[in-house]
Design a protein around this motif. Structure first.
Motif, short mmCIF file in Angstrom:
data_model
loop_
_atom_site.label_atom_id
_atom_site.label_comp_id
_atom_site.label_asym_id
_atom_site.label_seq_id
_atom_site.Cartn_x
_atom_site.Cartn_y
_atom_site.Cartn_z
N GLU A 379 46.14 36.51 42.18
CA GLU A 379 46.55 35.85 40.94
C GLU A 379 47.43 36.76 40.09
N ASP A 380 48.23 36.12 39.22
CA ASP A 380 49.03 36.88 38.27
C ASP A 380 48.21 37.16 37.02
N ASP A 381 48.86 37.74 35.99
CA ASP A 381 48.09 38.13 34.80
C ASP A 381 47.72 36.95 33.91
N GLN A 382 48.09 35.72 34.33
CA GLN A 382 47.65 34.51 33.63
C GLN A 382 46.62 33.73 34.44
N SER A 383 46.11 34.36 35.50
CA SER A 383 45.07 33.78 36.36
C SER A 383 45.58 32.67 37.27
N TYR A 384 46.89 32.58 37.48
CA TYR A 384 47.43 31.55 38.37
C TYR A 384 47.57 32.12 39.78
N PRO A 385 47.21 31.35 40.83
CA PRO A 385 47.38 31.81 42.21
C PRO A 385 48.83 32.14 42.49
N MET A 386 49.08 33.31 43.10
CA MET A 386 50.45 33.75 43.30
C MET A 386 50.56 34.49 44.63
N PRO A 387 51.14 33.84 45.66
CA PRO A 387 51.26 34.50 46.97
C PRO A 387 52.33 35.59 46.94
N GLU A 388 52.35 36.43 47.95
CA GLU A 388 53.45 37.37 48.10
C GLU A 388 54.74 36.60 48.35
N PRO A 389 55.89 37.08 47.90
CA PRO A 389 56.17 38.40 47.33
C PRO A 389 56.08 38.46 45.80
N TRP A 390 55.57 37.45 45.16
CA TRP A 390 55.49 37.47 43.70
C TRP A 390 54.41 38.44 43.24
N PRO A 391 54.57 39.00 42.05
CA PRO A 391 53.58 39.97 41.54
C PRO A 391 52.20 39.34 41.43
N GLY A 392 51.20 40.05 41.89
CA GLY A 392 49.84 39.54 41.83
C GLY A 392 48.86 40.55 42.41
N LYS A 393 47.58 40.29 42.22
CA LYS A 393 46.54 41.17 42.73
C LYS A 393 45.36 40.33 43.16
N TRP A 394 44.74 40.71 44.27
CA TRP A 394 43.56 40.00 44.75
C TRP A 394 42.39 40.27 43.82
N ARG A 395 41.79 39.18 43.31
CA ARG A 395 40.68 39.31 42.38
C ARG A 395 39.60 38.28 42.72
N LEU A 396 38.37 38.64 42.46
CA LEU A 396 37.25 37.75 42.71
C LEU A 396 37.19 36.70 41.60
N VAL A 397 37.29 35.43 41.96
CA VAL A 397 37.36 34.38 40.92
C VAL A 397 35.99 33.79 40.59
N THR A 398 35.15 33.60 41.60
CA THR A 398 33.78 33.16 41.32
C THR A 398 32.95 34.42 41.17
N TRP A 399 33.02 35.01 39.99
CA TRP A 399 32.58 36.40 39.82
C TRP A 399 31.12 36.55 39.43
N ASP A 400 30.52 35.55 38.83
CA ASP A 400 29.14 35.67 38.38
C ASP A 400 28.21 35.60 39.59
N PRO A 401 27.40 36.63 39.84
CA PRO A 401 26.56 36.63 41.06
C PRO A 401 25.58 35.47 41.13
N ARG A 402 25.24 34.88 40.00
CA ARG A 402 24.33 33.73 40.02
C ARG A 402 24.95 32.56 40.75
N CYS A 403 26.28 32.54 40.86
CA CYS A 403 26.97 31.42 41.51
C CYS A 403 26.84 31.48 43.03
N TYR A 404 26.63 32.68 43.60
CA TYR A 404 26.64 32.75 45.05
C TYR A 404 25.38 33.38 45.67
N LEU A 405 24.44 33.81 44.84
CA LEU A 405 23.25 34.44 45.39
C LEU A 405 22.15 33.47 45.77
#
Length: 418
Positions: A379-405
């Motif tokens: 995602e970019d710095d506005q949280s929008y999905p952004m594939p290469e070659p556009w600027p972006g970084k892989w980030r965990l989106v469903t981040w709260d552990p209660r969601c997947y534990l």
């Protein structure tokens, strides 16, 4: 007042007006303006055809529906409305596409607070627990609408006229207002026959008993996204009312911004269309070097060391936009009850160019082991999905552990952590 056609939307009419004055902005823009005009016409045709086909079944066209697949479904439907409906449901009942529909919900604070429940509903949906999906999403919608405006009334207490959506496809005359009539329809007698509509009142009050099916559960998702669009439309209407009248120069700037965005989105769409989903397993050359493997390993090591500051840097930008300087404290609050002692990364499913799912085993001690799915988005710095070659970084989106534990629960205060 509801819109008779998608062509009546203010943004549609405004864009048509802007395209008419493009001749004042140089010859180089005319070809692109023609392409935009064609896309605009196709959009209007698809939305109207969707409502002609599905309006009687109370489906709502919302912003998260993928336009091209919907266009194909509508074009090939013929007289087989039920068959077309099954294909429409397939767009939701897809483990890769539904999370992308859910992502934009984060932009609404009152919905963001309920994303843990939304995630649980997603898990129930794909596990076939449709009754649970329906009940949870109904509660999310009611609570969201109650909190969204100063008028403290849930969705079930709103009249259809209160659900007008300015400049939104859900504001179509066969959209949200139309479907709301069945949503709030009262029923006192008990009904044991199967139903395939989202009869909120009868379901919640226990007079409709046989709603545990894929159709009703999917209509609950459809309604959730439509309600989110309604809320976004209310905010957009307030912003529109405060704007100054448009001038020729402002139209030129808007068209330039629009064409730039359209070109970038077209390129991103081409990247996504060419993408071939793939699976990376231990022992393959690509497994350990995949960016999601690197990020997952780093995140889980930070969790084991209880280094929540570094862990928070790997989580979605939306967390930081929402909590600001308090993001690290929020991460500590969420992760600290679930102490991690060991982990193993099992597989990486790279489904789209900008999203993948990592499956891992997490060991929390005391026989508390869980196999989880971690959803990563580039995602970019506005949280929008952004594939290469556009600027972006892989980030965990469903981040709260209660969601997947799942069934693992944190220890009670005063007891040893798991």
């Amino acid at each position: 007042m509801a819109y008779e056609s998608a062509r009546d939307l203010p943004s549609y009419l405004e864009l048509e007006r802007q395209l008419k004055v493009v001749r004042f902005l140089g010859r180089s823009n005319r070809k692109l303006a023609g392409a935009i005009r064609l896309q605009l016409r196709e959009f209007g045709d698809t939305v109207d055809a969707f409502y002609d086909l599905f309006g009687g079944k109370h489906w709502i066209f919302h912003d998260q529906l993928p336009l091209e697949p919907v266009r194909t479904i509508v074009a090939n439907a013929g007289e087989d409305v039920d068959g077309a409906e099954r294909k429409l449901i397939e767009l939701y009942h897809d483990a890769e596409s539904l999370p992308f529909m859910i992502l934009p919900l984060r932009k609404l604070p009152a919905m963001r607070r309920r994303l843990t429940l939304v995630e649980r509903a997603r898990q129930d949906y794909f596990a076939g627990r449709y009754y649970a999906t329906v009940q949870v999403l109904l509660s999310v919608m009611d609570g969201f609408v109650n909190e969204f405006e100063s008028v403290r009334r849930g969705l079930h207490a709103r009249a259809p006229g209160e659900l007008q959506a300015w400049d939104s496809v859900v504001g179509h005359h066969r959209g949200l207002q139309h479907a709301h009539k069945t949503f709030t329809k009262g029923r006192t007698a008990t009904l044991e026959e199967p139903v395939y509509e989202l009869y909120r009142n009868g379901i919640v009050h226990g007079s409709i008993l046989n709603y545990d099916n894929l159709t009703v559960a999917t209509k609950a998702w459809n309604r959730l996204f439509a309600v989110a669009d309604w809320a976004a439309a209310r905010l957009k209407e307030q912003e529109h009312q405060s704007k100054e009248p448009a001038t020729l120069s402002s139209v030129g700037r808007q068209l330039k911004e629009l064409t730039s965005t359209a070109l970038r989105q077209a390129e991103i769409n081409r990247v996504n269309e060419k993408w071939n989903p793939c699976r990376h397993l231990p022992g393959s050359e690509t497994f350990n070097v995949h960016p999601a493997h690197t990020q997952t390993r780093e995140l889980l090591n930070c969790w084991m060391r209880r280094n929540y500051g570094s862990l928070s840097d790997l989580l979605t930008h939306d967390l930081h936009i929402r909590h600001g300087k308090a993001a690290r404290s929020e991460v500590r609050r969420a992760y600290d009850p679930f102490r991690l002692s060991a982990f193993e990364i099992l597989s990486i499913r790279h489904d789209t160019a900008a999203a993948c799912t990592v499956t891992a085993t997490l060991d929390h001690g005391s026989s508390a082991t869980a196999e989880v799915e971690l959803r990563w988005v580039r995602e970019d710095d506005q949280s929008y999905p952004m594939p290469e070659p556009w600027p972006g970084k892989w980030r965990l989106v469903t981040w709260d552990p209660r969601c997947y534990l799942g069934r693992i629960t944190p220890p009670r205060p005063g007891t040893a952590p798991h």
